[in-house]
Design an enzyme around this catalytic site. Structure first.
Site, PDB file in Angstrom:
ATOM      1  N   HIS A 162       6.842  26.754  23.350  1.00 54.71           N
ATOM      2  CA  HIS A 162       5.693  26.240  22.606  1.00 54.71           C
ATOM      3  C   HIS A 162       4.937  27.374  21.937  1.00 54.71           C
ATOM      4  O   HIS A 162       5.263  28.557  22.088  1.00 54.71           O
ATOM      5  CB  HIS A 162       4.761  25.455  23.530  1.00 54.71           C
ATOM      6  CG  HIS A 162       4.233  26.252  24.686  1.00 54.71           C
ATOM      7  ND1 HIS A 162       3.322  27.269  24.552  1.00 54.71           N
ATOM      8  CD2 HIS A 162       4.500  26.161  26.025  1.00 54.71           C
ATOM      9  CE1 HIS A 162       3.031  27.780  25.734  1.00 54.71           C
ATOM     10  NE2 HIS A 162       3.741  27.131  26.645  1.00 54.71           N
ATOM     11  N   CYS A 170       6.627  29.165  30.947  1.00 59.93           N
ATOM     12  CA  CYS A 170       7.241  28.755  29.687  1.00 59.93           C
ATOM     13  C   CYS A 170       7.579  29.977  28.838  1.00 59.93           C
ATOM     14  O   CYS A 170       7.259  31.110  29.191  1.00 59.93           O
ATOM     15  CB  CYS A 170       6.301  27.823  28.919  1.00 59.93           C
ATOM     16  SG  CYS A 170       5.858  26.319  29.815  1.00 59.93           S
TER      17      CYS A 170
END
Length: 487
Positions: A162, A170
Site C-alpha cells: 500500500h 506490510c
C-alpha cells in the site's frame, strides 16, 4: 385605496436576482469543465488514472502493451519492488523497479499474527484483492496466508502492499509509486489476466548473498524459495507453484495421486530439459556459495584474531595503569624510604650560617686574629741558621724560643731532644726571602710552639701540629657545604 409601487425598489430587486442566477450558472460550468479536464488529463479517481507517460513510453520501447500480463518480485534486503511485464515474445521482461519506502520486521518469513513481519513466499493476487478505497491511498492484499503458510501453522491477516509509507507487517510504498503499480495491475486485469504472481524474497538469491547468510536459521526455507527463483531466471516465465508435504514445488505434475499441502508429495514429473537446467544451475551456485563461504570464514577468523589481540592489549594496558596508580597511591617520600639519604641531603639543603668575626681572647676585639693555616700550604723546610740565629730542632715540636726582654712559660713536658738557644744581643742580619731566619717567623709554622714578642703572650694551640691539616680540611668542607645552597 391602491398601493403605489416604488419604481426604485423594483429596479433594485431585479438586478440582484439576475446576478445570483449568473453566479450559479458560472459555478455549474466551472464544475463541468473541471470534470472534463480531470478525465482528459488523467487526474480522475485514483483507481482509474493512467500510468505515467514515461512508463508508457518504456512499455512501447520494450515491446509491451498496457494490458499485457505482469509479475511482481520483492527483495527485502535490496529494498526493491520490481514490476515485470510480458513482451511480444511471451516472456517476462523487467519494466520498472521501485524503491520500497518501508517494510516491517527483519529478514525471514512471517510466522504469526502480531510479529510485524512482512511475508516471504509465493502469493497470487486476484482482482478481488485490489482495494481502490484503501485508507493508505491505494493497496492490494498479498494473500497471506497462502496454502504453504496454512500448512505450516502460520497466521496473520491484512498483509498489504500500500501507499502512505507506513508499515506494520506490510510493504509500504509512496503514494506516487502505489498509484503506478496499482494502475499497471488494473490494466493487466483489464487485458484478461486472471491473477498475477507476487514473489517475495529476503534478498536476491545469488551465491554471494547465500554465503553471507549461510548461518541464518531460515536458510532451509530460503533454499526452497531459490528453486522457484531459478525457474523464473531460466525461463522468464511465471512458475507454476504448488504445495505438498508442507513445501513448495515448482512446475511439477503429480504422476499418481493429487497434491495436498499437508500430505506427503506423490511422485512428481518435471519437464526433463527444465529439470536438468535447474540441477546444473543449483550445482554451480552451490559450489560458488561454498567457495565464497570459505573465503568469508577465513576473513572472519582473521578479524576475530585481530579483535582478540586488540582486546588483550587493552586488558594489559588497563592492568599496567592500575598497577601504576597503585604504586603512586602507596609511594612514600624518598627521605622516608632511605633515612640516611635524608641526613646527607640536609647538609646541602640547610641554609648557610651567618659568618661572625672571632675576637682575640687575649688582646681583645681590636687585636689581630690568629693567622689561619691554609691546608694547601706545604710543610716548612728546615734550613741552616746563620750565625747568631736560632734554628728550631725538627724533632722537638715543643721547643720554646726566648727573645731578650720577654718571658715565656715553661713547657709542660721537656722533650729529650729539645734545645734552647739564647739570642745574641748583636742585631740579626736581614732575613733571607727564601726561608725564615728568625724564631718569630718559624714559630707560627710550628704547631704548638709558643712565641713571646715584646711582652705579649700567645697561647699555644691545643692540638698538635700533626692534627692541624685535618682541622684545615674540616674547615674547607664546612665552607663548601655552606656555599652549596647558594648555587
Amino acid at each position: 385605496m391602491q398601493a403605489v409601487q416604488n419604481p426604485a425598489s423594483t429596479r433594485t430587486r431585479a438586478p440582484r436576482r439576475g446576478v445570483a442566477a449568473r453566479l450559479l450558472l458560472a459555478a455549474g460550468l466551472a464544475a463541468l469543465l473541471a470534470g472534463c479536464q480531470a478525465d482528459e488529463l488523467g487526474f480522475g479517481p485514483q483507481s482509474t488514472r493512467q500510468a505515467e507517460r514515461e512508463t508508457r513510453q518504456m512499455m512501447s520501447k520494450l515491446g509491451m502493451t498496457e494490458t499485457s500480463p505482469i509479475l511482481i518480485r520483492i527483495f527485502k534486503e535490496e529494498n526493491a519492488l520490481e514490476v515485470w511485464k510480458k513482451d511480444r515474445s511471451g516472456r517476462y521482461a523487467l519494466l520498472k523497479s521501485y524503491e520500497i519506502c518501508k517494510w516491517s520486521g527483519k529478514l525471514g518469513p512471517k510466522i504469526k499474527e502480531g510479529d510485524r513481519q512482512a511475508p516471504e513466499g509465493y502469493y497470487t493476487i486476484t482482482p478481488a484483492q485490489m482495494n481502490p478505497k484503501s485508507s493508505y491511498y491505494l493497496s492490494f492484499n498479498t494473500g497471506f496466508p497462502n496454502a504453504y503458510d496454512r500448512a505450516n501453522g502460520r497466521t496473520g491477516t491484512h498483509l498489504m502492499v500500500h501507499g502512505a509509507c507506513s508499515s506494520a507487517g506490510c510493504y509500504a510504498m509512496t503514494d506516487a509509486q502505489i498509484q503506478e503499480i496499482y494502475t499497471l495491475a488494473r490494466d493487466a486485469f483489464r487485458g484478461g489476466q486472471k491473477s498475477f504472481q507476487l514473489q517475495a524474497f529476503p534478498f536476491r538469491m545469488t551465491p554471494d548473498n547465500l554465503a553471507r547468510h549461510r548461518n541464518d536459521p531460515n536458510m532451509p526455507f530460503w533454499k526452497m524459495l531459490k528453486e522457484g527463483y531459478d525457474h523464473f531466471e531460466l525461463t522468464r516465465s511465471e512458475p507454476k507453484v504448488d504445495v505438498c508435504g508442507r513445501k513448495y514445488v515448482f512446475n511439477a505434475t503429480p504422476v499418481d495421486g493429487t497434491l495436498s499441502p499437508a500430505a506427503a508429495c506423490p511422485n512428481l514429473s518435471v519437464p526433463q530439459e527444465l529439470q536438468l537446467a535447474i540441477a546444473a544451475r543449483q550445482k554451480a551456485d552451490e559450489a560458488k556459495t561454498i567457495e565464497i563461504a570459505a573465503r568469508l570464514e577465513a576473513e572472519e577468523r582473521v578479524a576475530a584474531e585481530k579483535a582478540a589481540r586488540k582486546a588483550e592489549q587493552q586488558i594489559m594496558l588497563a592492568q599496567r595503569e592500575a598497577e601504576r596508580q597503585e604504586r603512586l597511591a602507596n609511594r612514600q617520600p624518598l627521605t622516608e624510604s632511605v633515612p640516611l639519604l635524608g641526613t646527607v641531603l640536609s647538609a646541602f639543603v640547610a641554609p648557610p650560617e651567618p659568618m661572625q668575626l672571632v675576637a682575640d681572647p687575649v688582646s681583645g676585639p681590636n687585636a689581630n686574629p690568629l693567622p689561619k693555616v691554609d691546608p694547601r700550604t706545604p710543610a716548612p723546610v728546615a734550613v741552616a741558621a746563620a750565625p747568631g740565629q736560632i734554628t728550631p730542632a725538627a724533632t722537638a715540636p715543643a721547643a720554646t724560643a726566648t727573645i731578650p726582654g720577654s718571658t715565656a712559660p715553661a713547657p709542660a713536658a721537656a722533650a729529650p731532644a729539645a734545645t734552647t738557644a739564647a739570642v745574641s744581643p748583636a742585631p740579626a742580619p736581614a732575613a733571607s726571602p727564601a726561608a725564615p731566619t728568625t724564631a718569630a717567623a718559624a714559630a707560627p709554622i710550628a704547631g704548638d710552639t709558643a712565641t713571646t714578642i715584646a711582652g705579649e703572650t700567645q697561647p699555644a694551640p691545643a692540638a698538635s701540629a700533626a692534627a692541624e691539616p685535618e682541622q684545615g680540611a674540616t674547615s674547607y668542607v664546612s665552607a663548601v657545604t655552606r656555599l652549596i645552597p647558594w648555587f
